[in-house]
Write a protein that holds these residues in place. Structure first.
Motif, PDB file in Angstrom:
ATOM      1  N   MET A  37      -0.249  -9.393 -12.335  1.00 55.84           N
ATOM      2  CA  MET A  37      -0.473  -8.611 -11.134  1.00 55.84           C
ATOM      3  C   MET A  37      -0.818  -7.183 -11.558  1.00 55.84           C
ATOM      4  SD  MET A  37       2.358  -7.977  -8.129  1.00 55.84           S
ATOM      5  CE  MET A  37       3.225  -9.346  -8.816  1.00 55.84           C
ATOM      6  N   GLU A  38      -1.843  -6.650 -10.973  1.00 57.45           N
ATOM      7  CA  GLU A  38      -2.294  -5.308 -11.322  1.00 57.45           C
ATOM      8  C   GLU A  38      -1.475  -4.260 -10.576  1.00 57.45           C
ATOM      9  OE1 GLU A  38      -6.201  -2.571 -10.727  1.00 57.45           O
ATOM     10  OE2 GLU A  38      -6.517  -4.724 -10.881  1.00 57.45           O
ATOM     11  N   ARG A  39      -0.910  -3.323 -11.338  1.00 52.99           N
ATOM     12  CA  ARG A  39      -0.050  -2.285 -10.749  1.00 52.99           C
ATOM     13  C   ARG A  39      -0.784  -1.497  -9.668  1.00 52.99           C
ATOM     14  NH1 ARG A  39       1.999   1.392 -15.369  1.00 52.99           N
ATOM     15  NH2 ARG A  39       3.267   2.258 -13.728  1.00 52.99           N
ATOM     16  N   GLN A  40      -2.015  -1.088  -9.956  1.00 52.97           N
ATOM     17  CA  GLN A  40      -2.749  -0.257  -9.006  1.00 52.97           C
ATOM     18  C   GLN A  40      -3.037  -1.008  -7.708  1.00 52.97           C
ATOM     19  OE1 GLN A  40      -3.231   3.125  -9.534  1.00 52.97           O
ATOM     20  NE2 GLN A  40      -3.564   2.958  -7.346  1.00 52.97           N
ATOM     21  N   LYS A  41      -3.297  -2.302  -7.815  1.00 50.89           N
ATOM     22  CA  LYS A  41      -3.539  -3.116  -6.611  1.00 50.89           C
ATOM     23  C   LYS A  41      -2.299  -3.095  -5.717  1.00 50.89           C
ATOM     24  CE  LYS A  41      -4.569  -7.830  -5.161  1.00 50.89           C
ATOM     25  NZ  LYS A  41      -4.831  -9.203  -5.586  1.00 50.89           N
ATOM     26  N   VAL A  42      -1.131  -3.251  -6.324  1.00 49.17           N
ATOM     27  CA  VAL A  42       0.125  -3.226  -5.564  1.00 49.17           C
ATOM     28  C   VAL A  42       0.330  -1.848  -4.936  1.00 49.17           C
ATOM     29  CG1 VAL A  42       2.636  -3.342  -5.750  1.00 49.17           C
ATOM     30  CG2 VAL A  42       1.214  -5.040  -6.919  1.00 49.17           C
ATOM     31  N   LEU A  43       0.110  -0.790  -5.726  1.00 53.89           N
ATOM     32  CA  LEU A  43       0.299   0.566  -5.196  1.00 53.89           C
ATOM     33  C   LEU A  43      -0.679   0.871  -4.069  1.00 53.89           C
ATOM     34  CD1 LEU A  43       1.102   2.644  -8.390  1.00 53.89           C
ATOM     35  CD2 LEU A  43       2.669   1.673  -6.704  1.00 53.89           C
ATOM     36  N   ASN A  44      -1.900   0.375  -4.164  1.00 52.95           N
ATOM     37  CA  ASN A  44      -2.864   0.583  -3.079  1.00 52.95           C
ATOM     38  C   ASN A  44      -2.319   0.018  -1.770  1.00 52.95           C
ATOM     39  OD1 ASN A  44      -4.644   1.832  -4.820  1.00 52.95           O
ATOM     40  ND2 ASN A  44      -5.952   0.031  -5.069  1.00 52.95           N
ATOM     41  N   VAL A  45      -1.697  -1.155  -1.839  1.00 50.52           N
ATOM     42  CA  VAL A  45      -1.108  -1.769  -0.642  1.00 50.52           C
ATOM     43  C   VAL A  45       0.093  -0.956  -0.171  1.00 50.52           C
ATOM     44  CG1 VAL A  45       0.144  -3.789   0.221  1.00 50.52           C
ATOM     45  CG2 VAL A  45      -1.951  -4.088  -1.107  1.00 50.52           C
ATOM     46  N   LEU A  46       1.004  -0.625  -1.086  1.00 55.49           N
ATOM     47  CA  LEU A  46       2.196   0.134  -0.695  1.00 55.49           C
ATOM     48  C   LEU A  46       1.820   1.483  -0.086  1.00 55.49           C
ATOM     49  CD1 LEU A  46       4.617  -0.569  -3.688  1.00 55.49           C
ATOM     50  CD2 LEU A  46       4.567  -1.669  -1.435  1.00 55.49           C
ATOM     51  N   ASN A  47       0.809   2.132  -0.639  1.00 53.53           N
ATOM     52  CA  ASN A  47       0.381   3.438  -0.128  1.00 53.53           C
ATOM     53  C   ASN A  47      -0.268   3.353   1.254  1.00 53.53           C
ATOM     54  OD1 ASN A  47       1.282   5.123  -2.239  1.00 53.53           O
ATOM     55  ND2 ASN A  47      -0.516   4.616  -3.470  1.00 53.53           N
ATOM     56  N   LYS A  48      -0.718   2.165   1.654  1.00 56.19           N
ATOM     57  CA  LYS A  48      -1.349   1.996   2.971  1.00 56.19           C
ATOM     58  C   LYS A  48      -0.340   1.666   4.068  1.00 56.19           C
ATOM     59  CE  LYS A  48      -5.834   0.507   1.301  1.00 56.19           C
ATOM     60  NZ  LYS A  48      -6.783  -0.607   1.181  1.00 56.19           N
ATOM     61  N   LEU A  49       0.853   1.231   3.676  1.00 60.50           N
ATOM     62  CA  LEU A  49       1.847   0.850   4.673  1.00 60.50           C
ATOM     63  C   LEU A  49       2.341   2.081   5.431  1.00 60.50           C
ATOM     64  CD1 LEU A  49       3.985  -1.717   2.634  1.00 60.50           C
ATOM     65  CD2 LEU A  49       2.086  -2.186   4.190  1.00 60.50           C
TER      66      LEU A  49
ATOM     67  N   GLY B  72       8.664  -1.617 -11.383  1.00 58.49           N
ATOM     68  CA  GLY B  72       7.774  -1.144 -12.442  1.00 58.49           C
ATOM     69  C   GLY B  72       6.332  -0.904 -12.042  1.00 58.49           C
ATOM     70  N   TYR B  73       6.067  -0.743 -10.747  1.00 55.75           N
ATOM     71  CA  TYR B  73       4.700  -0.504 -10.296  1.00 55.75           C
ATOM     72  C   TYR B  73       4.319   0.974 -10.351  1.00 55.75           C
ATOM     73  CZ  TYR B  73       5.236  -5.211  -8.420  1.00 55.75           C
ATOM     74  OH  TYR B  73       5.485  -6.541  -8.286  1.00 55.75           O
ATOM     75  N   ALA B  74       5.255   1.861 -10.036  1.00 54.74           N
ATOM     76  CA  ALA B  74       4.954   3.292  -9.911  1.00 54.74           C
ATOM     77  C   ALA B  74       5.602   4.097 -11.026  1.00 54.74           C
ATOM     78  CB  ALA B  74       5.431   3.822  -8.562  1.00 54.74           C
ATOM     79  N   ASP B  75       4.895   5.142 -11.432  1.00 51.86           N
ATOM     80  CA  ASP B  75       5.414   6.102 -12.400  1.00 51.86           C
ATOM     81  C   ASP B  75       5.785   7.419 -11.736  1.00 51.86           C
ATOM     82  OD1 ASP B  75       5.037   4.599 -14.877  1.00 51.86           O
ATOM     83  OD2 ASP B  75       2.893   4.807 -14.472  1.00 51.86           O
ATOM     84  N   LEU B  76       5.154   7.716 -10.595  1.00 54.51           N
ATOM     85  CA  LEU B  76       5.362   9.006  -9.952  1.00 54.51           C
ATOM     86  C   LEU B  76       5.004   8.914  -8.476  1.00 54.51           C
ATOM     87  CD1 LEU B  76       5.938  12.094 -10.572  1.00 54.51           C
ATOM     88  CD2 LEU B  76       3.464  12.345 -10.754  1.00 54.51           C
ATOM     89  N   TYR B  77       5.743   9.644  -7.660  1.00 56.55           N
ATOM     90  CA  TYR B  77       5.390   9.843  -6.257  1.00 56.55           C
ATOM     91  C   TYR B  77       5.033  11.307  -6.117  1.00 56.55           C
ATOM     92  CZ  TYR B  77       5.664  10.252  -1.217  1.00 56.55           C
ATOM     93  OH  TYR B  77       5.359  10.510   0.096  1.00 56.55           O
ATOM     94  N   ASP B  78       3.804  11.598  -5.717  1.00 56.63           N
ATOM     95  CA  ASP B  78       3.318  12.982  -5.684  1.00 56.63           C
ATOM     96  C   ASP B  78       3.544  13.680  -4.352  1.00 56.63           C
ATOM     97  OD1 ASP B  78       1.354  12.010  -3.960  1.00 56.63           O
ATOM     98  OD2 ASP B  78      -0.322  12.516  -5.263  1.00 56.63           O
ATOM     99  N   GLY B  79       4.318  13.066  -3.479  1.00 52.29           N
ATOM    100  CA  GLY B  79       4.561  13.636  -2.160  1.00 52.29           C
ATOM    101  C   GLY B  79       3.655  13.045  -1.096  1.00 52.29           C
TER     102      GLY B  79
ATOM    103  N   LYS C 217       1.476   9.925  -2.234  1.00 56.27           N
ATOM    104  CA  LYS C 217       1.231   8.538  -2.619  1.00 56.27           C
ATOM    105  C   LYS C 217       1.928   8.220  -3.931  1.00 56.27           C
ATOM    106  CE  LYS C 217      -3.123   9.549  -4.885  1.00 56.27           C
ATOM    107  NZ  LYS C 217      -3.923  10.615  -4.481  1.00 56.27           N
ATOM    108  N   LEU C 218       2.125   6.925  -4.135  1.00 54.84           N
ATOM    109  CA  LEU C 218       2.701   6.408  -5.369  1.00 54.84           C
ATOM    110  C   LEU C 218       1.592   6.280  -6.409  1.00 54.84           C
ATOM    111  CD1 LEU C 218       4.757   3.710  -3.522  1.00 54.84           C
ATOM    112  CD2 LEU C 218       5.777   5.504  -4.940  1.00 54.84           C
ATOM    113  N   LEU C 219       1.898   6.662  -7.657  1.00 56.35           N
ATOM    114  CA  LEU C 219       0.904   6.655  -8.723  1.00 56.35           C
ATOM    115  C   LEU C 219       1.360   5.820  -9.908  1.00 56.35           C
ATOM    116  CD1 LEU C 219       0.212  10.501  -8.854  1.00 56.35           C
ATOM    117  CD2 LEU C 219      -1.226   8.775  -7.764  1.00 56.35           C
ATOM    118  N   ALA C 220       0.402   5.209 -10.589  1.00 57.84           N
ATOM    119  CA  ALA C 220       0.639   4.526 -11.861  1.00 57.84           C
ATOM    120  C   ALA C 220      -0.210   5.215 -12.920  1.00 57.84           C
ATOM    121  CB  ALA C 220       0.255   3.050 -11.762  1.00 57.84           C
TER     122      ALA C 220
END
Length: 133
Positions: free
Chosen positions: A1-13, A67-74, A76-79
């Motif tokens: 599973m691609e981390r960025q794909k998951v974060l793209n979904v989480l960031n849209k919720l 283990g999907y995100a490394d940072l939340y910039d205020g 969005k979640l980032l990898a």
């Protein structure tokens, strides 16, 4: 599973409740639409429920603990593709990282605040010059 794909979904919720600081959380509604989006990204409902209940779940905890995100910039979640991190003391870290083929510098604080600046080509050139000395 691609981390960025998951974060793209989480960031849209749609986040319905949030809190920063030491007890940070970002709650989203546990509904059929969100469950389907998570399923399409490869996250089973059982995984989401580890970070919530039948009404809501925390995407911040899910993203970090799985283990999907490394940072939340205020916003969005980032990898990170690559990173260098150093503790500055007093609850602060400096992070040089690469995301989507761009380079950034971040200062992250334990209370959840984060300052991020994109590094220009000139910045990268100057850093490389110093490193070659």
């Amino acid at each position: 599973m691609e981390r960025q794909k998951v974060l793209n979904v989480l960031n849209k919720l749609e986040v319905i409740e949030t809190n920063g600081g030491d007890s940070a959380y970002m709650l989203v509604e546990n509904n059929e639409e969100n469950q389907e989006l998570l399923k399409e990204a490869g996250i089973p409902l059982e995984t989401a429920l580890k970070y919530g209940d039948e009404e809501t779940f925390c995407i911040l905890a899910l993203a970090y603990c799985e283990g999907y995100a490394d940072l939340y910039d205020g916003n969005k979640l980032l990898a990170f593709e690559e990173k260098f991190e150093m503790e500055l003391g007093e609850g602060q870290n400096i992070i040089l990282y690469k995301n989507n083929n761009e380079h950034f510098i971040a200062i992250s604080k334990d209370d959840g605040r984060c300052w991020i600046e994109k590094l220009s080509k000139q910045h990268l050139y100057e850093i490389n010059t110093v490193l070659k000395k």
